[in-house]
Design a protein around this motif. Structure first.
Motif, PDB file in Angstrom:
ATOM      1  N   ALA A   1      38.307  42.730  42.692  1.00  9.80           N
ATOM      2  CA  ALA A   1      38.024  41.537  43.575  1.00  9.80           C
ATOM      3  C   ALA A   1      38.564  40.262  43.349  1.00  9.80           C
ATOM      4  O   ALA A   1      39.777  40.061  43.868  1.00  9.80           O
ATOM      5  CB  ALA A   1      37.050  41.388  44.963  1.00  9.80           C
ATOM      6  N   ALA A   2      38.244  39.502  41.918  1.00  6.03           N
ATOM      7  CA  ALA A   2      38.947  38.470  41.848  1.00  6.03           C
ATOM      8  C   ALA A   2      40.271  38.350  41.529  1.00  6.03           C
ATOM      9  O   ALA A   2      41.272  37.770  41.197  1.00  6.03           O
ATOM     10  CB  ALA A   2      37.319  37.398  40.425  1.00  6.03           C
ATOM     11  N   LEU A   3      40.698  40.174  40.271  1.00  3.77           N
ATOM     12  CA  LEU A   3      41.956  40.021  39.840  1.00  3.77           C
ATOM     13  C   LEU A   3      42.630  40.607  41.113  1.00  3.77           C
ATOM     14  O   LEU A   3      43.933  39.800  40.964  1.00  3.77           O
ATOM     15  CB  LEU A   3      41.576  40.730  39.319  1.00  3.77           C
ATOM     16  CG  LEU A   3      41.348  40.820  37.536  1.00  3.77           C
ATOM     17  CD1 LEU A   3      41.313  42.615  36.542  1.00  3.77           C
ATOM     18  CD2 LEU A   3      42.118  40.009  36.687  1.00  3.77           C
ATOM     19  N   ARG A   4      42.724  40.908  42.103  1.00  2.31           N
ATOM     20  CA  ARG A   4      43.390  41.360  43.144  1.00  2.31           C
ATOM     21  C   ARG A   4      44.136  39.437  43.904  1.00  2.31           C
ATOM     22  O   ARG A   4      45.068  39.380  44.356  1.00  2.31           O
ATOM     23  CB  ARG A   4      43.033  42.237  44.417  1.00  2.31           C
ATOM     24  CG  ARG A   4      42.749  43.340  43.635  1.00  2.31           C
ATOM     25  CD  ARG A   4      42.266  45.187  44.779  1.00  2.31           C
ATOM     26  NE  ARG A   4      40.925  44.616  45.476  1.00  2.31           N
ATOM     27  CZ  ARG A   4      39.634  45.156  44.693  1.00  2.31           C
ATOM     28  NH1 ARG A   4      40.150  45.498  44.051  1.00  2.31           N
ATOM     29  NH2 ARG A   4      38.798  45.170  45.162  1.00  2.31           N
ATOM     30  N   ARG A   5      42.005  39.005  44.257  1.00  2.89           N
ATOM     31  CA  ARG A   5      42.512  37.669  44.927  1.00  2.89           C
ATOM     32  C   ARG A   5      44.071  36.425  43.564  1.00  2.89           C
ATOM     33  O   ARG A   5      44.785  36.145  44.644  1.00  2.89           O
ATOM     34  CB  ARG A   5      40.951  36.725  44.785  1.00  2.89           C
ATOM     35  CG  ARG A   5      41.125  37.543  46.286  1.00  2.89           C
ATOM     36  CD  ARG A   5      39.216  36.449  46.950  1.00  2.89           C
ATOM     37  NE  ARG A   5      38.697  35.847  45.371  1.00  2.89           N
ATOM     38  CZ  ARG A   5      37.850  37.133  45.239  1.00  2.89           C
ATOM     39  NH1 ARG A   5      37.019  38.373  46.090  1.00  2.89           N
ATOM     40  NH2 ARG A   5      36.546  37.200  43.697  1.00  2.89           N
TER      41      ARG A   5
ATOM     42  N   VAL B   1      47.422  38.898  44.440  1.00  7.16           N
ATOM     43  CA  VAL B   1      47.887  37.844  46.020  1.00  7.16           C
ATOM     44  C   VAL B   1      48.020  36.692  45.770  1.00  7.16           C
ATOM     45  O   VAL B   1      49.685  36.242  46.845  1.00  7.16           O
ATOM     46  CB  VAL B   1      46.841  38.335  47.338  1.00  7.16           C
ATOM     47  CG1 VAL B   1      47.271  37.501  48.273  1.00  7.16           C
ATOM     48  CG2 VAL B   1      47.016  39.911  46.687  1.00  7.16           C
ATOM     49  N   GLU B   2      47.503  35.506  45.076  1.00  4.74           N
ATOM     50  CA  GLU B   2      47.387  34.025  45.404  1.00  4.74           C
ATOM     51  C   GLU B   2      49.342  34.075  44.935  1.00  4.74           C
ATOM     52  O   GLU B   2      49.543  32.792  45.592  1.00  4.74           O
ATOM     53  CB  GLU B   2      46.628  33.465  44.997  1.00  4.74           C
ATOM     54  CG  GLU B   2      45.339  33.065  45.318  1.00  4.74           C
ATOM     55  CD  GLU B   2      43.702  32.928  44.408  1.00  4.74           C
ATOM     56  OE1 GLU B   2      44.129  32.053  42.997  1.00  4.74           O
ATOM     57  OE2 GLU B   2      42.497  32.618  45.420  1.00  4.74           O
ATOM     58  N   ASN B   3      48.884  34.759  43.451  1.00  2.82           N
ATOM     59  CA  ASN B   3      50.471  34.807  42.805  1.00  2.82           C
ATOM     60  C   ASN B   3      51.332  34.657  43.798  1.00  2.82           C
ATOM     61  O   ASN B   3      52.347  34.088  43.776  1.00  2.82           O
ATOM     62  CB  ASN B   3      50.177  34.905  41.325  1.00  2.82           C
ATOM     63  CG  ASN B   3      51.630  35.161  40.262  1.00  2.82           C
ATOM     64  OD1 ASN B   3      51.888  33.920  39.908  1.00  2.82           O
ATOM     65  ND2 ASN B   3      52.197  36.025  40.675  1.00  2.82           N
ATOM     66  N   ARG B   4      51.391  36.076  44.088  1.00  3.91           N
ATOM     67  CA  ARG B   4      52.785  36.163  45.099  1.00  3.91           C
ATOM     68  C   ARG B   4      52.901  35.973  46.328  1.00  3.91           C
ATOM     69  O   ARG B   4      54.060  35.798  46.479  1.00  3.91           O
ATOM     70  CB  ARG B   4      52.174  37.900  45.755  1.00  3.91           C
ATOM     71  CG  ARG B   4      51.842  38.934  44.308  1.00  3.91           C
ATOM     72  CD  ARG B   4      52.660  39.170  43.565  1.00  3.91           C
ATOM     73  NE  ARG B   4      54.410  39.357  43.829  1.00  3.91           N
ATOM     74  CZ  ARG B   4      55.414  38.892  43.150  1.00  3.91           C
ATOM     75  NH1 ARG B   4      54.674  38.718  41.229  1.00  3.91           N
ATOM     76  NH2 ARG B   4      56.934  39.067  43.043  1.00  3.91           N
TER      77      ARG B   4
ATOM     78  N   THR C   1      47.171  33.049  32.951  1.00  2.00           N
ATOM     79  CA  THR C   1      46.179  32.270  32.305  1.00  2.00           C
ATOM     80  C   THR C   1      44.647  32.903  33.060  1.00  2.00           C
ATOM     81  O   THR C   1      43.971  32.784  32.533  1.00  2.00           O
ATOM     82  CB  THR C   1      45.908  30.851  32.332  1.00  2.00           C
ATOM     83  OG1 THR C   1      47.403  30.943  31.309  1.00  2.00           O
ATOM     84  CG2 THR C   1      44.848  29.597  31.479  1.00  2.00           C
ATOM     85  N   GLY C   2      45.006  32.938  33.950  1.00  2.00           N
ATOM     86  CA  GLY C   2      43.728  32.511  35.503  1.00  2.00           C
ATOM     87  C   GLY C   2      43.777  34.048  34.824  1.00  2.00           C
ATOM     88  O   GLY C   2      41.572  34.298  35.466  1.00  2.00           O
TER      89      GLY C   2
ATOM     90  N   LEU D   1      39.878  35.836  34.036  1.00  2.00           N
ATOM     91  CA  LEU D   1      38.580  36.879  35.162  1.00  2.00           C
ATOM     92  C   LEU D   1      38.760  37.710  34.196  1.00  2.00           C
ATOM     93  O   LEU D   1      37.205  38.586  34.407  1.00  2.00           O
ATOM     94  CB  LEU D   1      39.026  37.033  36.118  1.00  2.00           C
ATOM     95  CG  LEU D   1      39.735  35.146  37.633  1.00  2.00           C
ATOM     96  CD1 LEU D   1      41.068  36.202  38.311  1.00  2.00           C
ATOM     97  CD2 LEU D   1      38.349  35.693  37.746  1.00  2.00           C
ATOM     98  N   ILE D   2      39.696  38.512  33.190  1.00  2.00           N
ATOM     99  CA  ILE D   2      38.769  39.362  32.086  1.00  2.00           C
ATOM    100  C   ILE D   2      37.943  38.680  31.143  1.00  2.00           C
ATOM    101  O   ILE D   2      36.808  39.900  31.056  1.00  2.00           O
ATOM    102  CB  ILE D   2      40.391  40.140  31.787  1.00  2.00           C
ATOM    103  CG1 ILE D   2      41.795  40.703  33.072  1.00  2.00           C
ATOM    104  CG2 ILE D   2      40.427  41.310  30.521  1.00  2.00           C
ATOM    105  CD1 ILE D   2      42.185  40.504  32.885  1.00  2.00           C
TER     106      ILE D   2
END
Length: 135
Positions: free
Chosen positions: A46-50, A53-56, A89-90, A94-95
């Protein structure tokens, strides 16, 4: 039934209960690990999806923001590269955070399982000592 047979039956019943408790403890520990690991993976996904989306949205807004600030050409390209690098980097952070959490869960599971086995072995040895004269 002789006294020896009665004691042997008692031993077998206590051994069965000991084995059952050990198996139940291992099963509970495994279920807890699997549930916690699944939650950790879901949270990370979920954090990776967020983050994606923020990046897009940031990429989509960047031309408008750059124009509003009077930026053009190389400055805009640099902003795109910087945004892409920040995203990577973000994402990597997260990973790495997920991997650390999974390693911690795995370590706790392994140590707990080892402790369960040590407890089982100690109780089994005590049981065998108690019934040594009939075994």
């Amino acid at each position: 039934m002789t006294d020896r047979n009665r004691k042997l039956n008692d031993y077998n019943e206590q051994l069965r209960l000991l084995d059952e408790r050990f198996e139940n403890a291992l099963n509970r520990r495994k279920e807890t690990f699997e549930r916690s690991a699944a939650e950790e993976r879901e949270d990370a996904a979920a954090a990776l999806r967020r983050k994606y989306v923020e990046n897009r949205f940031a990429v989509k807004r960047l031309p408008q923001v750059a124009a509003a600030q009077g930026l053009s050409g190389g400055a805009v390209r640099s902003a795109f590269r910087r945004g892409a690098a920040d995203y990577e980097t973000g994402r990597e952070n997260l990973i790495a955070e997920r991997d650390r959490a999974m390693a911690k869960l795995t370590e706790a599971y392994t140590q707990g399982s080892e402790k369960d086995y040590e407890t089982y072995a100690a109780r089994l040895n005590a049981l065998r000592r108690k019934y040594a004269n009939v075994l």
